[in-house]
Design a protein around this motif. Structure first.
Motif, PDB file in Angstrom:
ATOM      1  N   LYS A   1      -5.653 -19.171  26.728  1.00 59.32           N
ATOM      2  CA  LYS A   1      -4.941 -17.898  26.634  1.00 59.32           C
ATOM      3  C   LYS A   1      -5.432 -17.149  25.410  1.00 59.32           C
ATOM      4  CE  LYS A   1      -2.063 -18.258  30.132  1.00 59.32           C
ATOM      5  NZ  LYS A   1      -1.941 -17.286  31.210  1.00 59.32           N
ATOM      6  N   SER A   2      -5.363 -15.853  25.453  1.00 55.53           N
ATOM      7  CA  SER A   2      -5.864 -15.042  24.343  1.00 55.53           C
ATOM      8  C   SER A   2      -4.872 -13.963  23.966  1.00 55.53           C
ATOM      9  CB  SER A   2      -7.194 -14.373  24.729  1.00 55.53           C
ATOM     10  OG  SER A   2      -8.126 -15.330  25.150  1.00 55.53           O
ATOM     11  N   SER A   3      -4.978 -13.536  22.740  1.00 58.55           N
ATOM     12  CA  SER A   3      -4.200 -12.396  22.264  1.00 58.55           C
ATOM     13  C   SER A   3      -5.047 -11.697  21.228  1.00 58.55           C
ATOM     14  CB  SER A   3      -2.869 -12.856  21.656  1.00 58.55           C
ATOM     15  OG  SER A   3      -3.093 -13.563  20.463  1.00 58.55           O
ATOM     16  N   TYR A   4      -4.602 -10.517  20.798  1.00 56.86           N
ATOM     17  CA  TYR A   4      -5.275  -9.874  19.682  1.00 56.86           C
ATOM     18  C   TYR A   4      -4.249  -9.467  18.660  1.00 56.86           C
ATOM     19  CZ  TYR A   4      -3.964  -5.205  21.484  1.00 56.86           C
ATOM     20  OH  TYR A   4      -3.280  -4.096  21.918  1.00 56.86           O
ATOM     21  N   SER A   5      -4.671  -9.424  17.421  1.00 57.59           N
ATOM     22  CA  SER A   5      -3.748  -9.088  16.351  1.00 57.59           C
ATOM     23  C   SER A   5      -4.396  -8.117  15.403  1.00 57.59           C
ATOM     24  CB  SER A   5      -3.315 -10.359  15.590  1.00 57.59           C
ATOM     25  OG  SER A   5      -4.431 -10.966  14.985  1.00 57.59           O
ATOM     26  N   LYS A   6      -3.562  -7.376  14.687  1.00 59.33           N
ATOM     27  CA  LYS A   6      -4.068  -6.408  13.709  1.00 59.33           C
ATOM     28  C   LYS A   6      -3.182  -6.451  12.486  1.00 59.33           C
ATOM     29  CE  LYS A   6      -5.101  -1.522  13.010  1.00 59.33           C
ATOM     30  NZ  LYS A   6      -6.466  -1.711  12.564  1.00 59.33           N
ATOM     31  N   GLY A   7      -3.792  -6.644  11.319  1.00 57.85           N
ATOM     32  CA  GLY A   7      -3.064  -6.553  10.067  1.00 57.85           C
ATOM     33  C   GLY A   7      -2.898  -5.096   9.707  1.00 57.85           C
ATOM     34  N   VAL A   8      -1.670  -4.693   9.409  1.00 58.51           N
ATOM     35  CA  VAL A   8      -1.397  -3.276   9.222  1.00 58.51           C
ATOM     36  C   VAL A   8      -1.925  -2.734   7.904  1.00 58.51           C
ATOM     37  CG1 VAL A   8       0.439  -1.586   8.944  1.00 58.51           C
ATOM     38  CG2 VAL A   8       0.615  -3.306  10.720  1.00 58.51           C
ATOM     39  N   TRP A   9      -1.607  -3.412   6.780  1.00 56.10           N
ATOM     40  CA  TRP A   9      -1.899  -2.780   5.501  1.00 56.10           C
ATOM     41  C   TRP A   9      -3.216  -3.199   4.884  1.00 56.10           C
ATOM     42  CZ3 TRP A   9       0.538   1.332   5.236  1.00 56.10           C
ATOM     43  CH2 TRP A   9       1.850   1.435   5.671  1.00 56.10           C
TER      44      TRP A   9
ATOM     45  N   SER B   1       0.560  -7.350  13.935  1.00 55.61           N
ATOM     46  CA  SER B   1       0.945  -6.833  15.250  1.00 55.61           C
ATOM     47  C   SER B   1       0.207  -7.661  16.295  1.00 55.61           C
ATOM     48  CB  SER B   1       0.559  -5.352  15.369  1.00 55.61           C
ATOM     49  OG  SER B   1       0.823  -4.876  16.667  1.00 55.61           O
ATOM     50  N   ILE B   2       0.935  -8.523  17.021  1.00 51.67           N
ATOM     51  CA  ILE B   2       0.323  -9.463  17.954  1.00 51.67           C
ATOM     52  C   ILE B   2       0.689  -9.084  19.385  1.00 51.67           C
ATOM     53  CG2 ILE B   2       0.197 -11.884  18.649  1.00 51.67           C
ATOM     54  CD1 ILE B   2       0.832 -12.630  15.808  1.00 51.67           C
ATOM     55  N   ARG B   3      -0.334  -8.989  20.229  1.00 47.88           N
ATOM     56  CA  ARG B   3      -0.135  -8.587  21.622  1.00 47.88           C
ATOM     57  C   ARG B   3      -1.036  -9.396  22.543  1.00 47.88           C
ATOM     58  NH1 ARG B   3       0.156  -1.954  21.112  1.00 47.88           N
ATOM     59  NH2 ARG B   3       1.320  -1.897  19.171  1.00 47.88           N
ATOM     60  N   PRO B   4      -0.605  -9.561  23.812  1.00 46.67           N
ATOM     61  CA  PRO B   4      -1.488 -10.238  24.774  1.00 46.67           C
ATOM     62  C   PRO B   4      -2.771  -9.431  24.969  1.00 46.67           C
ATOM     63  CG  PRO B   4       0.759 -10.107  25.612  1.00 46.67           C
ATOM     64  CD  PRO B   4       0.698  -9.221  24.393  1.00 46.67           C
ATOM     65  N   TRP B   5      -3.826 -10.131  25.324  1.00 46.57           N
ATOM     66  CA  TRP B   5      -5.106  -9.472  25.556  1.00 46.57           C
ATOM     67  C   TRP B   5      -5.010  -8.486  26.706  1.00 46.57           C
ATOM     68  CZ3 TRP B   5      -9.455  -8.511  23.210  1.00 46.57           C
ATOM     69  CH2 TRP B   5     -10.548  -8.032  23.947  1.00 46.57           C
ATOM     70  N   GLU B   6      -5.635  -7.332  26.539  1.00 44.78           N
ATOM     71  CA  GLU B   6      -5.649  -6.297  27.567  1.00 44.78           C
ATOM     72  C   GLU B   6      -7.065  -6.139  28.113  1.00 44.78           C
ATOM     73  OE1 GLU B   6      -4.344  -2.834  25.554  1.00 44.78           O
ATOM     74  OE2 GLU B   6      -2.338  -3.619  25.128  1.00 44.78           O
ATOM     75  N   PRO B   7      -7.217  -6.006  29.439  1.00 47.96           N
ATOM     76  CA  PRO B   7      -8.554  -5.779  30.011  1.00 47.96           C
ATOM     77  C   PRO B   7      -9.174  -4.495  29.455  1.00 47.96           C
ATOM     78  CG  PRO B   7      -6.989  -6.370  31.729  1.00 47.96           C
ATOM     79  CD  PRO B   7      -6.187  -6.127  30.482  1.00 47.96           C
ATOM     80  N   ASP B   8     -10.481  -4.518  29.248  1.00 44.54           N
ATOM     81  CA  ASP B   8     -11.234  -3.361  28.753  1.00 44.54           C
ATOM     82  C   ASP B   8     -10.762  -2.898  27.386  1.00 44.54           C
ATOM     83  OD1 ASP B   8     -12.721  -3.269  31.179  1.00 44.54           O
ATOM     84  OD2 ASP B   8     -11.072  -2.177  32.131  1.00 44.54           O
TER      85      ASP B   8
END
Length: 203
Positions: free
Chosen positions: A3-11, A70-77
């Motif tokens: 399974k995969s997800s993507y995350s982004k550090g805000v600051w 900010s963690i979210r499931p992987w999105e196509p494209d």
């Protein structure tokens, strides 16, 4: 199945090795975790176990220090260069709040009236600080920020921590007042030149 997800550090954008080690320490996974730097502040995380993946998405919020992930499931494209994160986590201060509100239930109620509460400062929760309340809330960057909250009969000002790009014209994040796209600017009228018709004197 991985399974995969993507995350982004805000600051702040952290290094890949640092992020990987901190996530291993933070999440305490049963299986393997792989991270890939997607650039533009995004990271792809691969979980070898489905249970780990589902636990991470359900729990949280997740912080590295005071930086919200900010963690979210992987999105196509998914394209990092054009991805749009509309909500971020920010720390707010409620200065000189009366002491009777320094309890978890009251603070959570006050925070929810401002936005979605992610965390209350542990020192605040233990009532060891009397000068201000500090909490982390999730805000929509496309909407004006609340500048005060009504508590009982008094209006409590809200101070936002570390928002260098807060517009004081529209109260939105991401630009300064001088470049505000929401402010209507009136251009000066073209200069009117006075002329005289032929054959008419000044009299």
């Amino acid at each position: 199945m991985v399974k995969s997800s993507y995350s982004k550090g805000v600051w702040q954008i952290v290094g890949l090795n640092f992020l990987h080690n901190r996530l291993l320490s933070l999440w305490k996974l049963a299986g393997r975790l792989d991270c890939v730097d997607l650039e533009h502040g995004f990271y792809l995380t691969h979980f070898s176990l489905k249970d780990d993946y589902e636990t991470i998405l359900k729990k949280g919020p997740w912080f590295i220090g005071e930086n919200f992930l900010s963690i979210r499931p992987w999105e196509p494209d998914f394209r990092p260069a054009s991805a749009n994160i509309t909500s971020i986590a920010v720390w707010i201060w409620l200065k000189k709040l009366p002491m009777e509100y320094y309890n978890p239930e009251a603070l959570l109620h006050i925070g929810k009236s401002i936005s979605n509460v992610l965390r209350v400062d542990s020192h605040t929760a233990m009532e060891t600080r009397s000068r201000y309340v500090r909490m982390c809330v999730q805000v929509d960057v496309d909407k004006p920020l609340a500048t005060a909250v009504l508590i009982g009969k008094f209006e409590q000002p809200i101070c936002y921590e570390g928002l260098q790009r807060l517009c004081f014209s529209c109260d939105r994040i991401g630009h300064c007042k001088e470049n505000c796209p929401y402010t209507i600017r009136f251009e000066p009228s073209p200069r009117v030149l006075e002329t005289k018709e032929d054959g008419i004197s000044d009299g």
